[in-house]
Scaffold this active site. Structure first.
Site, PDB file in Angstrom:
ATOM      1  N   GLY A 108       0.898  -1.196   0.015  1.00 40.96           N
ATOM      2  CA  GLY A 108      -0.029  -0.037  -0.077  1.00 40.96           C
ATOM      3  C   GLY A 108       0.645   1.433  -0.012  1.00 40.96           C
ATOM      4  O   GLY A 108       1.916   1.346  -0.509  1.00 40.96           O
ATOM      5  N   ASP A 151      -5.595  -8.083  -6.673  1.00 38.86           N
ATOM      6  CA  ASP A 151      -5.186  -7.832  -5.387  1.00 38.86           C
ATOM      7  C   ASP A 151      -4.039  -6.918  -5.234  1.00 38.86           C
ATOM      8  O   ASP A 151      -2.948  -7.281  -5.904  1.00 38.86           O
ATOM      9  CB  ASP A 151      -4.908  -9.085  -5.179  1.00 38.86           C
ATOM     10  CG  ASP A 151      -6.148 -10.248  -5.162  1.00 38.86           C
ATOM     11  OD1 ASP A 151      -7.052  -9.768  -4.636  1.00 38.86           O
ATOM     12  OD2 ASP A 151      -5.922 -11.398  -5.463  1.00 38.86           O
ATOM     13  N   LEU A 152      -4.246  -5.866  -4.667  1.00 44.38           N
ATOM     14  CA  LEU A 152      -3.223  -4.659  -4.563  1.00 44.38           C
ATOM     15  C   LEU A 152      -1.800  -5.394  -4.118  1.00 44.38           C
ATOM     16  O   LEU A 152      -1.736  -5.947  -3.004  1.00 44.38           O
ATOM     17  CB  LEU A 152      -3.611  -3.652  -3.898  1.00 44.38           C
ATOM     18  CG  LEU A 152      -2.661  -2.388  -3.706  1.00 44.38           C
ATOM     19  CD1 LEU A 152      -2.660  -1.777  -5.069  1.00 44.38           C
ATOM     20  CD2 LEU A 152      -3.253  -1.501  -2.494  1.00 44.38           C
ATOM     21  N   ASP A 153      -0.589  -5.196  -4.874  1.00 43.94           N
ATOM     22  CA  ASP A 153       0.504  -5.756  -4.477  1.00 43.94           C
ATOM     23  C   ASP A 153       0.809  -7.047  -4.142  1.00 43.94           C
ATOM     24  O   ASP A 153       1.675  -7.180  -3.420  1.00 43.94           O
ATOM     25  CB  ASP A 153       1.013  -4.689  -3.219  1.00 43.94           C
ATOM     26  CG  ASP A 153       1.147  -3.053  -3.875  1.00 43.94           C
ATOM     27  OD1 ASP A 153       1.280  -2.631  -4.688  1.00 43.94           O
ATOM     28  OD2 ASP A 153       0.821  -2.373  -2.639  1.00 43.94           O
ATOM     29  N   GLU A 154      -0.189  -7.856  -4.768  1.00 46.56           N
ATOM     30  CA  GLU A 154       0.064  -9.523  -4.596  1.00 46.56           C
ATOM     31  C   GLU A 154       0.464 -10.139  -6.002  1.00 46.56           C
ATOM     32  O   GLU A 154       0.058 -11.230  -5.799  1.00 46.56           O
ATOM     33  CB  GLU A 154      -1.190  -9.710  -3.792  1.00 46.56           C
ATOM     34  CG  GLU A 154      -1.189  -9.074  -2.292  1.00 46.56           C
ATOM     35  CD  GLU A 154      -2.362  -9.748  -1.527  1.00 46.56           C
ATOM     36  OE1 GLU A 154      -2.873 -10.994  -1.941  1.00 46.56           O
ATOM     37  OE2 GLU A 154      -2.629  -9.481  -0.399  1.00 46.56           O
TER      38      GLU A 154
END
Length: 305
Positions: free
Chosen positions: A221, A246-249
């Site tokens: 994040g 999926d954020l940053d995954e």
């Protein structure tokens, strides 16, 4: 895309020496369930065409029983990529392979997206200019005007597309149109500080690389360096990964770390991280453009040179 391979021949003459004008290099990426005979089936078909293999990498994942392979081989210019695809089709069908066949004669095309922090973008442009990265930048897209002069200096079209809640989906539609019209192979988020929508992330899965200024999965994040500073870490890092909803995954391609100390400020962390981010992103982009990265579920297989 599809590729080709060369017929048998005696000693190479100057006109047909490796890398000569009558040859070009193709790359085959394949994955399938692991069974005996996969390598033999592929190389037998290539040998029948007269292909000369210059590099071969393979990996078996025991957890999924998936087999991954990358082969670079030289073929005569008279053979098309469709010729090679037809020759490989019996092996592909027999082992239910997923393949990607590409011709290195075609220069990959990329779109770079950036906001106000331009260090990662500048490093990519420099590595292209000196020839370490073999790519054509078809456009630089930004939600700010900050980098226009840099784009103009490089002779690259600049697209200033501001983003708000109301305009986000329209801007993403324009990006999709640009990617299709320009034939872009890859979109690079070089510190582009906007989160792509789930819909766009799914549409371009495996074709968008992001640089996150943290050693994921730690400190996801916003403001990861400040999060790291508050935790008193001794190592910071950067992670290049494919973008997913999926954020940053997304699947990780490349990572690197930088040592920091208690005497450094949060701003020192940010400064130290810039070089790491630039290097990691460029390395990930190079691996992708050279077809060295293969998706394996939530992970990647990255074949080194």
């Amino acid at each position: 895309m599809i590729e080709t391979a060369p017929p048998p021949r005696a000693a190479a003459s100057p006109a047909t020496a490796p890398g000569g004008p009558e040859e070009h290099t193709c790359i085959l990426n394949l994955s399938c369930d692991d069974k005996p005979g996969i390598v033999a089936a592929v190389t037998t078909e290539l040998a029948a065409l007269g292909a000369n293999i210059s590099e071969s990498n393979q990996f078996w994942d025991p957890l999924t029983n998936r087999f991954f392979m990358r082969i670079a081989f030289r073929v005569p210019a008279r053979l098309s990529i469709e010729d090679v695809d037809r020759a490989l089709r019996p092996a592909v069908d027999r082992y239910e392979m997923r393949i990607a066949l590409t011709d290195q004669a075609r220069k990959p095309r990329i779109i770079i997206m950036v906001s106000k922090f331009d260090h990662a973008m500048q490093h990519l442009l420099y590595q292209i200019r000196v020839g370490w990265l073999d790519a054509e930048v078809v456009a630089i897209v930004s939600n700010h005007e900050t980098c226009r002069a840099d784009a103009e200096r490089e002779g690259v079209p600049y697209r200033h597309w501001p983003v708000t809640k109301e305009t986000k989906l329209d801007q993403e539609a324009r990006l999709l149109d640009l990617a299709q019209e320009s034939g872009a192979d890859l979109v690079i988020l070089a510190r582009y500080m906007q989160v792509l929508s789930d819909g766009l992330s799914k549409r371009l899965y495996g074709k968008v690389i992001n640089i996150h200024h943290s050693f994921l999965p730690s400190f996801k994040g916003a403001k990861p360096y400040h999060q790291a500073f508050e935790r008193g870490v001794k190592l910071i890092g950067a992670t290049a990964h494919y973008v997913t909803p999926d954020l940053d995954e997304g699947p990780i391609i490349e990572q690197e770390t930088q040592r920091v100390t208690h005497a450094m400020s949060a701003e020192d962390f940010v400064a130290a991280g810039r070089d790491v981010e630039s290097r990691v992103l460029a390395q990930a982009v190079k691996a992708h453009l050279e077809r060295r990265v293969m998706l394996n579920g939530h992970k990647t297989v990255v074949f080194q040179k």
